[in-house]
Design an enzyme around this catalytic site. Structure first.
Site, PDB file in Angstrom:
ATOM      1  N   LYS A   1      42.551 -57.616 -48.058  1.00  0.00           N
ATOM      2  CA  LYS A   1      43.625 -57.007 -48.865  1.00  0.00           C
ATOM      3  C   LYS A   1      44.846 -56.648 -48.012  1.00  0.00           C
ATOM      4  O   LYS A   1      45.977 -56.840 -48.443  1.00  0.00           O
ATOM      5  CB  LYS A   1      43.098 -55.762 -49.586  1.00  0.00           C
ATOM      6  CG  LYS A   1      42.263 -56.099 -50.818  1.00  0.00           C
ATOM      7  CD  LYS A   1      41.530 -54.894 -51.356  1.00  0.00           C
ATOM      8  CE  LYS A   1      42.420 -53.982 -52.155  1.00  0.00           C
ATOM      9  NZ  LYS A   1      41.638 -52.921 -52.842  1.00  0.00           N
TER      10      LYS A   1
ATOM     11  N   ALA B   1      52.034 -58.921 -37.281  1.00  0.00           N
ATOM     12  CA  ALA B   1      51.027 -59.103 -36.236  1.00  0.00           C
ATOM     13  C   ALA B   1      50.021 -60.138 -36.707  1.00  0.00           C
ATOM     14  O   ALA B   1      49.168 -59.860 -37.543  1.00  0.00           O
ATOM     15  CB  ALA B   1      50.320 -57.778 -35.961  1.00  0.00           C
TER      16      ALA B   1
ATOM     17  N   TYR C   1      38.903 -62.144 -41.554  1.00  0.00           N
ATOM     18  CA  TYR C   1      40.008 -61.765 -40.657  1.00  0.00           C
ATOM     19  C   TYR C   1      40.902 -62.967 -40.376  1.00  0.00           C
ATOM     20  O   TYR C   1      42.121 -62.898 -40.520  1.00  0.00           O
ATOM     21  CB  TYR C   1      39.428 -61.212 -39.354  1.00  0.00           C
ATOM     22  CG  TYR C   1      40.465 -60.701 -38.379  1.00  0.00           C
ATOM     23  CD1 TYR C   1      41.247 -59.597 -38.685  1.00  0.00           C
ATOM     24  CD2 TYR C   1      40.648 -61.321 -37.147  1.00  0.00           C
ATOM     25  CE1 TYR C   1      42.191 -59.121 -37.788  1.00  0.00           C
ATOM     26  CE2 TYR C   1      41.590 -60.849 -36.238  1.00  0.00           C
ATOM     27  CZ  TYR C   1      42.360 -59.747 -36.567  1.00  0.00           C
ATOM     28  OH  TYR C   1      43.295 -59.280 -35.679  1.00  0.00           O
TER      29      TYR C   1
ATOM     30  N   THR D   1      44.025 -58.003 -26.121  1.00  0.00           N
ATOM     31  CA  THR D   1      44.855 -56.968 -25.504  1.00  0.00           C
ATOM     32  C   THR D   1      43.999 -55.747 -25.213  1.00  0.00           C
ATOM     33  O   THR D   1      43.053 -55.457 -25.955  1.00  0.00           O
ATOM     34  CB  THR D   1      46.012 -56.588 -26.448  1.00  0.00           C
ATOM     35  OG1 THR D   1      46.750 -57.774 -26.782  1.00  0.00           O
ATOM     36  CG2 THR D   1      46.955 -55.591 -25.819  1.00  0.00           C
TER      37      THR D   1
END
Length: 326
Positions: free
Chosen positions: A92, A115, A146, A176
């Site tokens: 969502k 992003a 994802y 990261t």
């Protein structure tokens, strides 16, 4: 004073972006529903006159009064534990959430930076991964929620760019690390350091031959900042091309923490990428950007942060605050 909205502003990356934009003299509005974010990441900013926080879910209609110059969409669960536990929220925020952000940007005539992630490349058959590579993603696998949310987010952003003429930027973020990572979020770096600090053996998946490339958070934020202010609308990889196997990385953590635990092997999760390394040619050429902080330097800072956590934080499992199951 220019105004910027940062969704996911209480998360790991979002909070560092809030810091950077405050430092650059912006008025910063952070938005987060706190499912995976944490107010302690931004509590040092609450006293500032040019910072405010909206406790809100971007998947629902967004209203921000006043002008906006920039919107950075960083709201999303971002670790395997998160998107396996809250798969529908993950989908969502990458679909309804980006639609709401883009709609707001049109009304405010703001530039949007989203992003995206190296996960759009899936388990890559091309190495290192350039932006032109379309990826190798299993849409119905456990990680698909994802990967596909981010791929859809890119497509929706580009549609607004081409159809509505909206100013958009797309950053594809590779692994990261740095202070404010959630210790128990399932990602390899906090997992290894957490296990070392708790005196547990370090668990790697498979034989540890899969590779990752770790970028220190300050370098990443610099790349994002430059991309936002650039004139380039196509996706750009931001990450550190210094590649290492998970086994070598585990050995580095053992050496860093001075512990005598051993590395033990667990079965490899489904669709886990075997290799991950960004081709940063575009970032170098277009943004004049490349990482400056070495992995060893960044790890020392990150380790000091994790060492400062309380015993409660060190031993608690990953959790997600209450949310509606819809």
């Amino acid at each position: 004073m220019k105004r910027v909205l940062i969704t996911g502003g209480a998360g790991f990356l979002g909070s560092h972006l809030c810091d950077r934009f405050i430092k650059e003299g912006y008025y910063v509005i952070a938005m987060d529903n706190l499912i995976t974010g944490d107010l302690k990441n931004i509590e040092h900013l609450f006293k500032l006159p040019n910072f405010e926080f909206y406790h809100h879910d971007v998947s629902k209609f967004i209203h921000v009064p006043g002008e906006l110059d920039y919107i950075l969409h960083f709201a999303s669960p971002a670790s395997p534990i998160d998107y396996l536990k809250i798969p529908i929220q993950t989908l969502k925020v990458g679909s309804l959430g980006i639609h709401n952000c883009l709609g707001l940007a049109r009304v405010k005539n703001a530039r949007v930076l989203i992003a995206s992630t190296s996960e759009v490349y899936g388990d890559p058959t091309v190495h290192p991964q350039p932006e032109e590579y379309w990826g190798n993603v299993n849409p119905v696998g456990p990680r698909g929620v994802y990967d596909e949310a981010k791929r859809f987010q890119e497509a929706m952003t580009m549609a607004y760019h081409t159809y509505h003429g909206l100013e958009t930027r797309i950053v594809r973020i590779f692994n990261t690390f740095g202070p404010r990572m959630r210790l128990n979020d399932g990602r390899v770096l906090p997992a290894f350091i957490g296990q070392a600090l708790r005196g547990e053996d370090l668990t790697m998946f498979g034989d540890g031959s899969q590779t990752r490339s770790f970028c220190y958070v300050d370098d990443l934020v610099e790349g994002i900042y430059r991309l936002l202010l650039s004139d380039y609308a196509q996706p750009v990889n931001i990450g550190n091309p210094d590649e290492i196997t998970i086994k070598e990385f585990g050995d580095e953590i053992i050496k860093l923490t001075g512990t005598d635990q051993k590395l033990i092997s667990l079965p490899l999760p489904k669709d886990d990428p075997k290799q991950r390394k960004p081709d940063i040619t575009k970032a170098k050429e277009i943004l004049g950007w490349e990482p400056k902080v070495s992995r060893s330097e960044g790890l020392k800072i990150t380790y000091e942060y994790f060492k400062s956590l309380s015993k409660d934080e060190l031993f608690k499992m990953a959790h997600h605050r209450e949310f509606e199951q819809k």
